[in-house]
Motif scaffolding. Structure first.
Motif, short mmCIF file in Angstrom:
data_model
loop_
_atom_site.label_atom_id
_atom_site.label_comp_id
_atom_site.label_asym_id
_atom_site.label_seq_id
_atom_site.Cartn_x
_atom_site.Cartn_y
_atom_site.Cartn_z
N SER A 20 0.84 -1.19 0.00
CA SER A 20 0.00 0.00 0.00
C SER A 20 0.88 1.24 0.00
O SER A 20 1.99 1.22 0.55
CB SER A 20 -0.90 0.03 1.24
OG SER A 20 -1.73 -1.10 1.30
N LYS A 22 0.14 5.40 0.67
CA LYS A 22 -0.78 6.50 0.91
C LYS A 22 -0.09 7.81 0.56
O LYS A 22 1.04 8.05 0.99
CB LYS A 22 -1.24 6.52 2.36
CG LYS A 22 -2.31 7.57 2.63
CD LYS A 22 -2.87 7.44 4.02
CE LYS A 22 -3.93 8.48 4.30
NZ LYS A 22 -5.10 8.34 3.39
N ARG A 29 -6.29 12.06 -7.11
CA ARG A 29 -7.16 11.44 -8.11
C ARG A 29 -6.74 11.76 -9.54
O ARG A 29 -7.14 11.06 -10.47
CB ARG A 29 -8.61 11.83 -7.88
CG ARG A 29 -8.94 13.29 -8.04
CD ARG A 29 -10.41 13.57 -7.70
NE ARG A 29 -10.73 13.20 -6.33
CZ ARG A 29 -11.48 12.17 -6.00
NH1 ARG A 29 -11.99 11.38 -6.93
NH2 ARG A 29 -11.73 11.91 -4.73
N ARG A 54 -7.46 4.90 -14.44
CA ARG A 54 -7.27 3.50 -14.00
C ARG A 54 -6.74 2.59 -15.11
O ARG A 54 -6.88 1.37 -15.03
CB ARG A 54 -8.53 2.91 -13.38
CG ARG A 54 -9.03 3.71 -12.19
CD ARG A 54 -10.31 3.14 -11.59
NE ARG A 54 -10.86 4.05 -10.60
CZ ARG A 54 -10.51 4.07 -9.33
NH1 ARG A 54 -9.60 3.22 -8.88
NH2 ARG A 54 -11.06 4.93 -8.49
N SER A 69 -3.76 -1.13 -8.30
CA SER A 69 -5.10 -0.55 -8.19
C SER A 69 -5.00 0.71 -7.33
O SER A 69 -3.97 0.97 -6.72
CB SER A 69 -6.08 -1.55 -7.57
OG SER A 69 -5.68 -1.92 -6.26
N ARG A 70 -6.10 1.46 -7.31
CA ARG A 70 -6.10 2.69 -6.54
C ARG A 70 -7.46 2.91 -5.89
O ARG A 70 -8.48 2.48 -6.43
CB ARG A 70 -5.73 3.88 -7.41
CG ARG A 70 -6.70 4.21 -8.51
CD ARG A 70 -6.09 5.21 -9.50
NE ARG A 70 -5.77 6.48 -8.83
CZ ARG A 70 -4.86 7.33 -9.30
NH1 ARG A 70 -4.19 7.06 -10.41
NH2 ARG A 70 -4.63 8.47 -8.66
N ASP A 71 -7.42 3.57 -4.73
CA ASP A 71 -8.63 3.98 -4.04
C ASP A 71 -8.52 5.48 -3.84
O ASP A 71 -7.82 5.95 -2.92
CB ASP A 71 -8.76 3.24 -2.70
CG ASP A 71 -10.06 3.54 -1.98
OD1 ASP A 71 -10.69 4.56 -2.29
OD2 ASP A 71 -10.41 2.76 -1.09
N ASN A 72 -9.20 6.24 -4.68
CA ASN A 72 -9.08 7.70 -4.60
C ASN A 72 -9.68 8.25 -3.31
O ASN A 72 -9.28 9.32 -2.85
CB ASN A 72 -9.73 8.34 -5.81
CG ASN A 72 -8.93 8.11 -7.09
OD1 ASN A 72 -7.75 7.79 -7.05
ND2 ASN A 72 -9.59 8.27 -8.23
N SER A 73 -10.64 7.54 -2.73
CA SER A 73 -11.23 8.02 -1.47
C SER A 73 -10.25 7.92 -0.31
O SER A 73 -10.41 8.61 0.70
CB SER A 73 -12.49 7.22 -1.15
OG SER A 73 -12.17 5.89 -0.80
N ARG A 74 -9.24 7.07 -0.46
CA ARG A 74 -8.22 6.89 0.58
C ARG A 74 -6.86 7.43 0.16
O ARG A 74 -5.88 7.28 0.89
CB ARG A 74 -8.08 5.42 0.95
CG ARG A 74 -9.27 4.86 1.70
CD ARG A 74 -9.04 3.39 2.09
NE ARG A 74 -9.98 2.93 3.08
CZ ARG A 74 -11.17 2.46 2.80
NH1 ARG A 74 -11.59 2.40 1.54
NH2 ARG A 74 -11.99 2.06 3.77
N THR A 76 -4.80 6.25 -1.87
CA THR A 76 -3.91 5.10 -1.71
C THR A 76 -3.83 4.29 -3.00
O THR A 76 -4.85 4.06 -3.66
CB THR A 76 -4.39 4.22 -0.55
OG1 THR A 76 -4.39 5.00 0.66
CG2 THR A 76 -3.47 3.02 -0.36
N TYR A 78 -2.30 0.55 -4.49
CA TYR A 78 -1.97 -0.79 -4.01
C TYR A 78 -1.21 -1.56 -5.08
O TYR A 78 -1.35 -1.29 -6.28
CB TYR A 78 -3.24 -1.57 -3.66
CG TYR A 78 -4.11 -0.89 -2.63
CD1 TYR A 78 -5.20 -0.13 -3.02
CD2 TYR A 78 -3.83 -1.01 -1.28
CE1 TYR A 78 -6.01 0.49 -2.08
CE2 TYR A 78 -4.64 -0.39 -0.33
CZ TYR A 78 -5.71 0.36 -0.74
OH TYR A 78 -6.51 0.99 0.21
#
Length: 114
Positions: A20, A22, A29, A54, A69-74, A76, A78
């Protein structure tokens, strides 16, 4: 810009790890995020890339085994690493470019050994 990587460790061949990273201080984003790796005595190698839409790209050596992968809300990104091999042993770094400057996480050690 700060990038904080985590998730490395020791794993047996064939095992899995998830890294991960961050990000802080950047409009996450819209950023392309990258994972690199480096072993002593060798140049840093680009492993995987994910852009703001993405879209992904992988080094031939990891394609089909690793997933970025990515989590824009976090804020972060991965790196899921499956079917690990001893040659995947390296320090893994997350990276992004902001206003023309490269920013790096601190690196996380991945060791694949029986």
């Amino acid at each position: 810009v700060q990038l904080q990587a985590s998730g490395g460790g020791l794993v047996r061949p064939g095992g899995s790890l998830r890294l991960s990273c961050k990000a802080r201080g950047v409009n996450f984003r819209i950023k392309t995020m990258n994972w690199y790796r480096q072993v002593p005595g060798k140049e840093r190698e680009l492993v995987a890339t994910i852009d703001s839409d993405r879209r992904t790209n992988y080094a031939d050596s990891v394609r089909g085994r690793f997933t970025i992968s990515r989590d824009n809300s976090r804020n972060t990104v991965y790196l899921q690493m499956n079917s690990l091999k001893p040659e995947d042993t390296a320090v893994y770094f997350c990276n992004t470019v902001n206003w023309g400057d490269n920013f790096w996480g601190q690196g996380t050690q991945v060791t694949v050994s029986s």
